[in-house]
Design an enzyme around this catalytic site. Sequence first.
Site, PDB file in Angstrom:
ATOM      1  N   LYS A  40     -83.415 -34.100 -11.669  1.00 43.24           N
ATOM      2  CA  LYS A  40     -84.778 -33.906 -12.188  1.00 43.24           C
ATOM      3  C   LYS A  40     -84.738 -33.205 -13.542  1.00 43.24           C
ATOM      4  CE  LYS A  40     -87.183 -30.186 -10.694  1.00 43.24           C
ATOM      5  NZ  LYS A  40     -87.640 -29.292 -11.774  1.00 43.24           N
ATOM      6  N   ASN A  41     -83.965 -32.117 -13.602  1.00 44.29           N
ATOM      7  CA  ASN A  41     -83.993 -31.294 -14.818  1.00 44.29           C
ATOM      8  C   ASN A  41     -83.233 -31.924 -15.983  1.00 44.29           C
ATOM      9  OD1 ASN A  41     -85.609 -29.572 -13.479  1.00 44.29           O
ATOM     10  ND2 ASN A  41     -84.084 -27.952 -13.187  1.00 44.29           N
ATOM     11  N   ARG A  88     -94.735 -26.840 -16.313  1.00 44.61           N
ATOM     12  CA  ARG A  88     -94.307 -26.123 -17.518  1.00 44.61           C
ATOM     13  C   ARG A  88     -93.349 -26.935 -18.380  1.00 44.61           C
ATOM     14  NH1 ARG A  88     -94.526 -20.691 -18.210  1.00 44.61           N
ATOM     15  NH2 ARG A  88     -92.752 -21.021 -19.562  1.00 44.61           N
ATOM     16  N   CYS A 101     -96.253 -18.296 -14.022  1.00 47.64           N
ATOM     17  CA  CYS A 101     -95.885 -19.094 -12.858  1.00 47.64           C
ATOM     18  C   CYS A 101     -95.274 -18.184 -11.811  1.00 47.64           C
ATOM     19  CB  CYS A 101     -94.975 -20.246 -13.255  1.00 47.64           C
ATOM     20  SG  CYS A 101     -93.242 -19.967 -13.100  1.00 47.64           S
ATOM     21  N   ARG A 129     -92.948 -16.115 -17.916  1.00 49.76           N
ATOM     22  CA  ARG A 129     -92.014 -17.056 -18.548  1.00 49.76           C
ATOM     23  C   ARG A 129     -92.446 -17.349 -19.980  1.00 49.76           C
ATOM     24  NH1 ARG A 129     -90.924 -21.968 -14.499  1.00 49.76           N
ATOM     25  NH2 ARG A 129     -89.306 -22.500 -15.995  1.00 49.76           N
ATOM     26  N   ASP A 185     -81.618 -21.680  -9.438  1.00 47.82           N
ATOM     27  CA  ASP A 185     -82.300 -22.705  -8.645  1.00 47.82           C
ATOM     28  C   ASP A 185     -81.675 -22.889  -7.260  1.00 47.82           C
ATOM     29  OD1 ASP A 185     -84.108 -23.111 -10.622  1.00 47.82           O
ATOM     30  OD2 ASP A 185     -83.157 -24.901 -11.444  1.00 47.82           O
ATOM     31  N   VAL A 238     -81.752 -14.203 -13.863  1.00 50.38           N
ATOM     32  CA  VAL A 238     -82.441 -15.170 -14.717  1.00 50.38           C
ATOM     33  C   VAL A 238     -83.958 -15.000 -14.587  1.00 50.38           C
ATOM     34  CG1 VAL A 238     -82.746 -17.610 -15.296  1.00 50.38           C
ATOM     35  CG2 VAL A 238     -80.509 -16.786 -14.552  1.00 50.38           C
ATOM     36  N   ARG A 285     -92.006 -32.080  -5.727  1.00 53.56           N
ATOM     37  CA  ARG A 285     -91.771 -32.017  -7.170  1.00 53.56           C
ATOM     38  C   ARG A 285     -90.296 -32.217  -7.496  1.00 53.56           C
ATOM     39  NH1 ARG A 285     -94.393 -27.002 -10.045  1.00 53.56           N
ATOM     40  NH2 ARG A 285     -93.461 -28.203 -11.732  1.00 53.56           N
TER      41      ARG A 285
END
Length: 423
Positions: free
Chosen positions: A22-23, A93, A117, A122, A309, A331, A401
């Site tokens: 996805k990213n 975002r 968020c 962020r 993540d 992070v 998502r």
Amino acid sequence: MDRIRVHGGRDLSGSVRVSGSKNSSLPILAATILCDGPVVLRNVPELKDIETMCRILRQLGVENHRQADGSLYLEVVDRKPVRAAYDLVRQMRASFVVMGPLWARRGRAQVSYPGGCVLGHRPVDLHVKGLEAIGADIHFEEGYVHVVGPVRGGTVFLGGNYGSTVLGTANVLMAAALGQGTTILEGAAMEPEIEDLCHFLNRCGAQVSGIGGHCLVIEGVERLQGCEHEIIPDRIEAATYLTGALMTNSPISVDAVAPQHMLAVLDKLQAAGAQFEVGKDFVRNLPTEHGRIRPVDVTTLPYPGFPTDLQAQFMALMTRADGVAVITEKVYPERFMHASELARLGAAIRREGSSAIIQGTHELSGAPVMASDLRASASLVLAGLVAGGHTDVRRVYHIDRGYERIEQKLQRLGAEIERISEG
Ligand code: EPU
């Protein structure tokens, strides 16, 4: 609103095929704004966030559709739109990443400033710093970031208090690729998703070197054409299933993966007791006789460190460990919403600033829980696999998502999991 119900305690086995990242897909989709001529992307997962990005691109004049073979076809048909509206950016975002390409190809961009968020504050200051360093004239007006001026190139250090920025690097990289001059991007994010974007851009005619390192050198070019490109496997999805394999002590093979992108994770899972057979594009969990999980401390860091993540999923794993583990977030120091939901299943977790201290237990019991974000929902599903009784995960739109067909994939492994629609 849908929920996912998991009945814990089933024996799992078999193999699961990991989807495209996805990213990696999201910035590459945005990069198509830069291209003259069609782009064909293979291995783009079917996810809510991808749909959102495709919708934004349509509004920005990039026609796109799935082809019969599952690939995504994209082509710019209108170069006039320069505005990404609040309604869309607030949904995701990551849509902020259209800013660099819009500015570089169309001379200006107006992108809604993303709000807060659940992962905490962020900011986008590093995106702005990077774009300004290569020629952008930026001002803020009525909730929008306005970018004008020619892309000139320049040198910029993109590191921040929490390491580099993945999407900030993507934004500057994409703009620099189609500009004048040379850009030296120091402190660039080194995530495999950035590497994938660099390869995509070069395939379109860009001149990016230093790929995979913390210093990217970009010689701007006048034109980028379209190309065909295959998205890398989703390392977070892969690691989520491997974490589940270890939690359930199951013979599960996770296929179509890039193990070299998961070294920090494989290392920590092995420290927790996993035994893996690692192939070129698969990782197989070999169950152990006792099925015990050792407590392991983890600190999240930018790549090649342990990914934020996967922090929530690793916490779910540690709730089952034989002892105490400390998980520290470097992070997103506020990314702990899942801790209180895991506690509803019987986990003993205490927050200390940006750390969580987890006392492992062998008894989790199913309960209704609420997903706060994408990775949090995955951690709750994993916990549900080993909890007694059933666990209902609400707000599953979060999971849609980022995890392609998670309940089908888990069902195929033998899990008792279903989606319950509530209209
Ligand atoms: N940061 C700043 N200023 C900026 C940008 C970031 O201070 O201008 C800070 C952030 O607040 C954070 C750190 O830098 O503390 C890293 O943030 P980064 O910019 O790298 O995050 P991102 O690029 O917005 C991507 C992923 C996230 C993932 C992070 C970190 C995408 C679409 N999103 O976000 O993925 O957590 O990198 O690896 O690639 C997810 O998939 O669930 C997800 C949240």
